[in-house]
Scaffold this active site. Structure first.
Site, short mmCIF file in Angstrom:
data_model
loop_
_atom_site.label_atom_id
_atom_site.label_comp_id
_atom_site.label_asym_id
_atom_site.label_seq_id
_atom_site.Cartn_x
_atom_site.Cartn_y
_atom_site.Cartn_z
N GLU A 50 -9.37 -1.95 7.81
CA GLU A 50 -9.24 -2.72 6.57
C GLU A 50 -9.41 -4.21 6.88
OE1 GLU A 50 -5.57 -1.98 4.46
OE2 GLU A 50 -6.23 -3.15 2.74
N GLU A 198 -4.85 3.98 -3.56
CA GLU A 198 -3.46 3.85 -4.03
C GLU A 198 -3.42 3.32 -5.47
OE1 GLU A 198 -0.84 1.99 -1.12
OE2 GLU A 198 -1.18 3.64 0.27
N TYR A 264 3.35 7.20 5.70
CA TYR A 264 3.64 6.40 6.89
C TYR A 264 4.97 6.83 7.49
CZ TYR A 264 -0.27 3.29 6.01
OH TYR A 264 -1.53 2.78 5.87
N GLU A 321 -4.50 7.73 5.19
CA GLU A 321 -3.63 6.71 5.79
C GLU A 321 -2.41 7.41 6.34
OE1 GLU A 321 -2.75 3.09 3.63
OE2 GLU A 321 -4.76 3.06 2.74
O1 AHR Z 1 -2.54 0.28 5.79
C1 AHR Z 1 -1.89 -0.76 5.14
C2 AHR Z 1 -1.77 -0.55 3.64
O2 AHR Z 1 -0.92 0.52 3.39
C3 AHR Z 1 -3.03 -0.21 2.90
O3 AHR Z 1 -3.79 -1.31 2.56
C4 AHR Z 1 -2.50 0.46 1.67
O4 AHR Z 1 -3.41 1.38 1.14
C5 AHR Z 1 -1.21 1.08 2.13
O5 AHR Z 1 -0.17 0.84 1.27
#
Ligand code: AHR
Length: 517
Positions: A50, A198, A264, A321
């Protein structure tokens, strides 16, 4: 009968396992090479770059006039390291950045490209020097499939449609001719397009139904030009938002090839993420592993919803992600999401890859966040210096699974317990590649005790075993610019073949990949 047999086998394994637990922890594994599962899509080993912090600028791209050795602006050291990783697919330009990115700002002579503010990530000025040509040429040079995320949040359908034409049309058409005027005659191949990112959050704060309707509309104008064929990925849920998956599948399953999922791994719940990447105790070690294993629950539950609308599994779950997210490296810039990467991250990577492989019937792509200098990165750079991380090593060791056929594994593992937290100590995954070689990857999450895994290999005969191990004396061992080789793979001598049976002694806190011939 079949069910009864496997129940008996598992009960016997569990009994054996508990016998072994008192003394030296022992796990038992049956690999059935005659029971093959789906092919493990190599795109499960995908990445994400990114416009965030120093991922693109400094990390991948330094520009042609940089004193840092580069080829056409891409840093040579990073390119060399990435070649060995066999990167199958790369997602770009975001993330949250994608929904404020206007692609026309990133084409033409670099000195004339307009700048913008990267509002999500540190409020820095983005000069747009890395744009469509720089990204797609990089992918082409490296043999990587580009995965482009188009702007739904603040972009128009026309803008999206013209970008697809610019990248992929071979016609004598306005956008293709603009591309030619910018120095690229032939279209690129772009096989994966994400329609927004998102959209429930930074991509527009939409409701599930509003996004589903928008997805259908934007997706209509993602056209296939010439021989290019695009797989369309709809913006999926954040972690446990099952209602989102339900709505998207109900409203648009027939219009998509994939549905994304973001999750995450953090030390605790809540934002911003807490906990250091390198200064942690065993409680934080196990907490991270407990949290990362929730990926299994997520993939299972989202897949079950997808099954209701897509029983033939035509729509892939695209985990575009995933990875660890800790407190930023002390002293690093706010919003740049820089973090170190330790042996704990190596375990996180291996466990997630095992989960994706176990669900290879549904998970068709996954993109760890992110490529360089951001979150759970493969590579860290500091000006002219570069270091590769423990996570890089896992991806490199595991590349043997890419496009291999998954094999059935039945594992009975002792638990690794700390306080109220409990996880299986061992995780395993096996595959057979196109040359008939069987690869077995194993992890031991226990940071203190080795575990011996006794393996029965059915349906194949192995004459030799060899492999590599990734481990280190400390849980938080990591590579730095000063000590870049603290965590790196070594030849593994802990696997023994005796007739048809294999015994593997996994060191504490280790990742092992074996090849059986
Ligand atoms: O990876 C960092 C961020 O995490 C990304 O830009 C977003 O899609 C997510 O919330």
């Amino acid at each position: 009968m079949k069910l009864l047999r496997s129940t008996v086998v598992l009960a016997a394994l569990a009994a054996l396992c508990s016998l072994g637990r008192a003394a030296d922890p022992t796990a038992h594994l049956i690999i059935d090479a005659a029971r093959t599962g789906p092919v493990i899509n190599k795109n499960i080993y995908g990445h994400f770059a990114e416009h965030l912090g120093r991922c693109i600028y400094e990390g991948l791209w330094v520009g042609e006039n940089s004193p840092i050795p580069n080829t056409k602006g891409y840093r040579n050291d990073v390119v060399a390291a990435l070649k060995n990783l066999q990167v199958p697919v790369l997602r770009w330009p975001g993330g949250c950045f994608a929904d404020e990115y206007h692609w026309r700002d990133g084409i033409g002579p670099r000195e004339k490209r307009p700048a913008m503010i990267n509002t999500h990530w540190g409020g820095v000025v983005e000069n747009n020097h890395f744009g469509t040509h720089e990204f797609l040429n990089f992918c082409e040079m490296m043999g990587i499939e580009p995965y482009v995320c188009v702007n739904v949040g603040s972009g128009t359908v026309q803008e999206e449609m013209e970008w697809i034409e610019y990248m992929t049309s071979d016609a004598d058409s306005p956008m293709a001719n603009l591309r030619r005027a910018n120095g690229r005659d032939q279209p690129w191949k772009v096989h994966y397009v994400a329609v927004g990112n998102e959209s429930w959050g930074c991509g527009g704060n939409m409701t599930a139904q509003f996004y589903a309707d928008n997805y259908r509309r934007y997706n209509t104008f993602v056209k296939n030009y010439g021989t290019n064929r695009i797989q369309r990925i709809a913006g999926g849920p954040n972690d446990f938002n099952y209602e989102w998956t339900q709505t998207l599948m109900k409203s648009a399953a027939k219009q998509m090839n994939g549905l994304s999922l973001h999750y995450y791994t953090r030390t605790t719940t809540g934002w911003p993420p807490k906990g250091s990447a390198t200064e942690f105790d065993e409680t934080q070690w196990i907490n991270v592993l407990v949290n990362t294993l929730k990926m299994e629950e997520l993939v299972t539950n989202h897949s079950a919803i997808m099954d209701q609308y897509d029983p033939q599994k035509k729509v892939g779950l695209v985990v575009d992600e995933w990875g660890t997210w800790y407190e930023k490296t002390p002293g690093s810039r706010q919003g740049f999401l820089e973090q170190q990467n330790s042996l704990r991250d190596a375990l996180v990577a291996a466990l997630n890859l095992h989960i994706f492989q176990a669900h290879a019937d549904r998970v068709t792509m996954a993109n760890i966040a992110q490529f360089i200098n951001v979150l759970q990165a493969m590579i860290l750079t500091d000006k002219e210096k570069m270091v590769i991380t423990p996570t890089y090593h896992v991806f490199e060791m595991f590349k043997v699974h890419q496009d291999a056929t998954s094999l059935s594994v039945a594992l009975s593992s002792p638990d690794y317990v700390l306080g109220d937290a409990k996880i299986p100590a061992v995780s395993a995954s096996a595959s057979r590649d196109k040359n008939g070689r069987i690869h077995l990857s194993l992890t031991n999450a226990d940071p203190a005790k080795p575990v011996t895994v006794t393996c029965t290999l059915n349906g194949a005969v192995a004459k030799s075993v060899s492999g590599r191990v990734l481990t280190a004396p400390a849980m938080n061992a990591h590579n730095t610019f000063v000590a870049p080789h603290t965590v790196e793979p070594a030849a593994f001598g802990g696997a023994k073949l005796d007739g048809g049976s294999l015994s593997v002694t996994l060191p504490a806190k280790s990742v092992v990949v074996l090849e059986l011939l």
